[in-house]
Motif scaffolding. Structure first.
Motif, short mmCIF file in Angstrom:
data_model
loop_
_atom_site.label_atom_id
_atom_site.label_comp_id
_atom_site.label_asym_id
_atom_site.label_seq_id
_atom_site.Cartn_x
_atom_site.Cartn_y
_atom_site.Cartn_z
N ARG A 384 0.79 -1.58 -0.07
CA ARG A 384 0.07 0.19 0.16
C ARG A 384 0.85 1.48 0.09
O ARG A 384 1.73 1.31 0.35
CB ARG A 384 -0.54 -0.01 1.46
N GLU A 400 2.37 -1.71 10.79
CA GLU A 400 3.30 -2.06 10.31
C GLU A 400 4.37 -1.84 9.15
O GLU A 400 5.66 -2.83 9.48
CB GLU A 400 2.58 -3.12 9.71
N ARG A 403 7.44 -0.81 11.44
CA ARG A 403 8.01 -1.88 12.08
C ARG A 403 8.99 -3.22 11.18
O ARG A 403 9.70 -3.93 11.63
CB ARG A 403 6.72 -3.46 12.54
N VAL B 91 -1.18 -9.33 5.15
CA VAL B 91 -0.74 -7.53 5.11
C VAL B 91 -2.04 -7.48 4.51
O VAL B 91 -2.48 -5.84 5.32
CB VAL B 91 0.08 -8.01 3.67
N ALA B 94 -4.57 -6.27 7.71
CA ALA B 94 -3.82 -4.66 8.75
C ALA B 94 -3.45 -3.47 8.07
O ALA B 94 -3.61 -2.67 7.57
CB ALA B 94 -2.24 -4.60 8.26
N ARG B 95 -5.01 -3.34 6.76
CA ARG B 95 -5.17 -2.31 5.70
C ARG B 95 -5.48 -1.76 7.26
O ARG B 95 -7.02 -1.83 7.40
CB ARG B 95 -5.43 -2.71 4.60
N PRO B 96 -5.21 0.06 7.40
CA PRO B 96 -5.86 0.92 7.77
C PRO B 96 -7.88 0.77 7.13
O PRO B 96 -8.27 0.73 5.84
CB PRO B 96 -5.33 2.17 7.31
N ARG B 102 -8.94 -7.48 11.65
CA ARG B 102 -7.18 -7.92 11.83
C ARG B 102 -6.98 -8.61 12.97
O ARG B 102 -6.49 -8.90 14.26
CB ARG B 102 -6.41 -5.91 12.08
N VAL B 133 1.78 -7.71 12.73
CA VAL B 133 0.54 -7.02 12.68
C VAL B 133 -0.06 -7.28 13.95
O VAL B 133 -1.42 -7.28 14.36
CB VAL B 133 -0.15 -7.90 12.17
#
Lengths: 415, 303
Positions: A384, A400, A403, B91, B94-96, B102, B133
């Motif tokens: 992203r 993330e 990190r 992944v 974990a996206r906003p 999540r 995450v």
């Protein structure tokens, strides 16, 4: 604006030899300022990381000093892999035994990149000056720690890539730098594209390699060092280590410090970083570095920098490539640029050591260049777009991603 | 390979094969399938759809996915795909804006850490995904792994990355920790810079193992504790060359942190000691560094 063909090491050394005849030789007693050892024409040197580029890196170091009439005597070399090749007198496995030697003044580092920052920092803590192979670091926090160590201990750090030395002698590039450093071009319309040559598939990792027995003479624990202690496979050492996030960041990390080193000088980016990164890539593997298409990075000035692998997906539109010129400025501002002094010539590592001044590829510049490809890799890994704060050096609103920018190290190794 | 619900196995199987397997399939060479290989990866949009479908199956589907994972070299290993699928799903989740997905994933990963049927390499992999995450809700589950020699390192890395609730886990594990686990705990407390770790770090400064001592010194410096000055200065005057270098660095770091916190007198005490004791010509760079730092302190005090 296309990226430059990079200055090769051989070309750089030829240029340095020519420039050296004109440079002022500063006596040895200036090393480390007051109370240093008496004048001498010999420095003690060490090479840490003897495989691959190691001998070439040390040879670069020696030739640079030769130009200034200084001999570098190699007193020690270290290979963090093989236990049975160390005599702990001149050949070592543990780099700490090298760095504690007081007779060593300068250190060339050519280990795999997951060791670059820690050994550079430890060397500077021990009073050594450092020539470190590219890429400078494995993640962003390491770079800031190297910069801090160089500043804290007053040591010289030079990254082992030299494209900016050639670029800094080109009148067109000097003009571009002066325009950019003036801050008069707002917003900057430049679009800089690096397409191809980033060895993406070549430096990818294996995703299904079964563990192999650790060779009895391999110090696998020390080799892994600050990275996770994974099961051994020969693909994880000896050059192909580049294909694993634990040790490097694939072809992007391996080649982009070369490609971007002149660009960050030309475009005046040595003290800042992109504020946005947008990737085009398939989902990344957690361990093995894999494919990606392109990453578009934007600076606060408006400058766009594109890294295009030319190995996956649709290419970034290269017709948008654009440089800058005086014609982009009002006439009054053009005169300001024309009358501005040219930048100071860049010092090579030997000149910097002797004069106790920052070299052309100093720690901050190398870190800011490394930050570009680290951000690109992070964007690829999280899949992203990112927003980055170049002052605090954090990714905004993305835990993330942060990190990956600030990774824990395996004990006892820490920044 | 363990049994699984067909839906998850089918989703996983839709990911592309490795480059070597694709090549062997095209050339009809089944004996060459499964060779160690690179891979190119799926179309991102198709992959996203697969991850979303798996998440829609809830905890049951995620647990089934985890049960498919076997590391290369394990007798039941068939493919890298399940492991890759889980990471891609992490992944994705974990996206906003995908907080419920999540949370579902983090809870499932944390619960599966305690699954005794999973091989340790798989549990280590789950801990590494939590490093990416995870949040405070996973801290207790990760903390229980600190007692396991083979899982202590990945669990500690995950806790340090998560931060929230991590220090309590390390402090709880400390009294019964032996060997390398002591070092891992001290390093983690140091990295967290949590004041509750101060007594433990001071205790570790007297540890018989030099790595534990060095790491504790670094941790005390990180915490900017004036009480640590005598111990750190004493360690910095050690005769052992590398210990001297490391401890001197801890002193420099402590002085910087103290100065940053406004305690210039304590910082000056450290710098003065280093300036006055680094008399060997090869240590003059330290004398110079200490003097420069004091000059900066003086300048900031008068400005």
């Amino acid at each position: 604006m296309n990226l430059l063909p990079r200055t090769t090491r051989r070309h750089f050394l030829r240029q340095s030899l020519a420039a050296g005849a004109a440079c002022t030789l500063v006596p040895r007693h200036v090393l480390g300022a007051n109370g240093q050892p008496p004048p001498s024409s010999t420095l003690g040197g060490a090479l840490i990381g003897v495989g691959g580029r190691g001998p070439g890196t040390f040879s670069d170091l020696v030739k640079g000093f030769q130009t200034a009439g200084i001999r570098v005597q190699k007193l020690a070399e270290c290979d963090v892999r093989w236990k049975d090749r160390a005599d702990n007198k001149t050949r070592y496995t543990d780099f700490r035994r090298v760095l504690e030697r007081k007779d060593i003044d300068v250190v060339a580092i050519a280990t795999p990149p997951h060791w670059h920052a820690l050994i550079s920092i430890a060397a500077m803590q021990a009073g050594k000056d450092v020539l470190c192979e590219k890429p400078m670091t494995r993640f962003i926090a390491e770079g800031r720690a190297v910069v801090d160590a160089a500043n804290r201990y007053g040591r010289i750090f030079q990254i082992g890539t030299y494209g900016r030395f050639g670029a800094s002698q080109n009148p067109n590039h000097i003009l571009t730098r002066k325009i950019m450093k003036s801050g008069l071009l707002k917003p900057c319309p430049a679009v800089v594209i690096k397409r191809g040559g980033l060895k993406v598939k070549e430096w990818s990792g294996l995703v299904n390699a079964p563990p192999q027995p650790i060779p009895p003479n391999l110090d696998w624990d020390l080799y892994c060092g600050p990275s996770p202690l994974r099961p051994y496979h020969p693909h994880r050492i000896g050059g192909t280590h580049r294909g694993y996030w634990d040790y490097e960041g694939g072809g992007l990390a391996d080649m982009a410090q070369h490609a971007l080193d002149p660009e960050t000088w030309i475009w005046g980016l040595d003290d800042t970083a992109p504020v946005e990164a947008t990737p085009n890539a398939p989902p990344a593997h957690h361990d093995a570095v894999g494919m990606w298409g392109w990453v578009e990075l934007k600076y606060a000035s408006g400058l766009t920098l594109v890294l295009d692998s030319a190995e996956w997906g649709d290419p970034w539109d290269t017709s948008k490539r654009r440089g800058v010129s005086l014609n982009d400025l009002p006439e009054a501002h053009r005169d300001t640029i024309r009358s501005a002094p040219d930048p100071e010539p860049l010092l090579n590592f030997a000149q910097a050591v002797l004069q106790r001044k920052p070299p052309g590829g100093h720690a901050e510049a190398a870190h800011r260049t490394a930050t570009i490809f680290h951000l690109a890799n992070i964007a690829i890994r999280v899949g992203r777009s990112l927003r980055f704060d170049p002052v605090r050096e954090i990714v905004l609103g993305d835990d993330e991603a942060n990190r990956l920018a600030y990774q824990p190290m395996r004990a006892p190794w820490h920044l | 390979m363990p049994s699984s619900t067909p839906a998850i196995a089918k989703l996983v199987s839709q990911l592309p094969d490795t480059d070597a397997d694709l090549d062997a399939t095209q050339k009809a060479q089944p004996d060459k399938l499964g060779r160690p290989s690179k891979f190119t990866g799926p179309d991102p949009n198709k992959a996203e759809a697969l991850f979303a479908e798996a998440l829609a199956g809830g905890t049951t589907s995620l647990a089934e996915l985890i049960r498919l994972i076997r590391p290369p070299g394990h007798p039941d290993f068939k493919s890298f795909k399940a492991e890759y699928f889980l990471h891609g799903l992490a992944v994705h989740a974990a996206r906003p804006g995908r907080e419920p997905a999540r949370a579902l994933l983090v809870n499932t990963l944390a619960a599966q850490l305690a699954n005794p049927q999973l091989p340790n390499p798989v549990r280590a992999f789950l801990a590494r995904e939590l490093q990416f995450v995870g949040d405070a809700t996973a801290a207790a589950a990760l903390g229980r792994l600190l007692a396991d020699d083979t899982l202590c390192d990945p669990a500690a890395a995950a806790l340090v990355a998560i931060r929230d609730g991590a220090a309590a886990q390390f402090l709880a594990a400390w009294p019964s920790a032996h060997g390398r686990r002591r070092l891992v705990i001290i390093q983690s407390l140091a990295a967290l810079r949590d004041p509750t770790g101060l007594p433990t770090l001071r205790q570790a400064l007297a540890d018989p193992h030099p790595d534990v001592r060095h790491t504790a010194a670094w941790g005390l410096a990180q915490l900017a504790s004036p009480a640590a000055i005598p111990d750190l200065l004493k360690a910095a005057d050690a005769a052992d060359p590398f210990e001297r270098i490391q401890s001197t660095h801890a002193c420099m770091l402590l002085a910087e942190r103290l100065a940053g916190a406004g305690n210039t007198s304590a910082a000056t005490r450290i710098y003065t000691h280093l300036r006055n004791t680094r008399t060997h010509p090869k240590e003059h760079y330290l004398r110079d560094a200490a003097q420069k730092a004091m000059d900066r302190l003086g300048a900031s005090a008068t400005s």
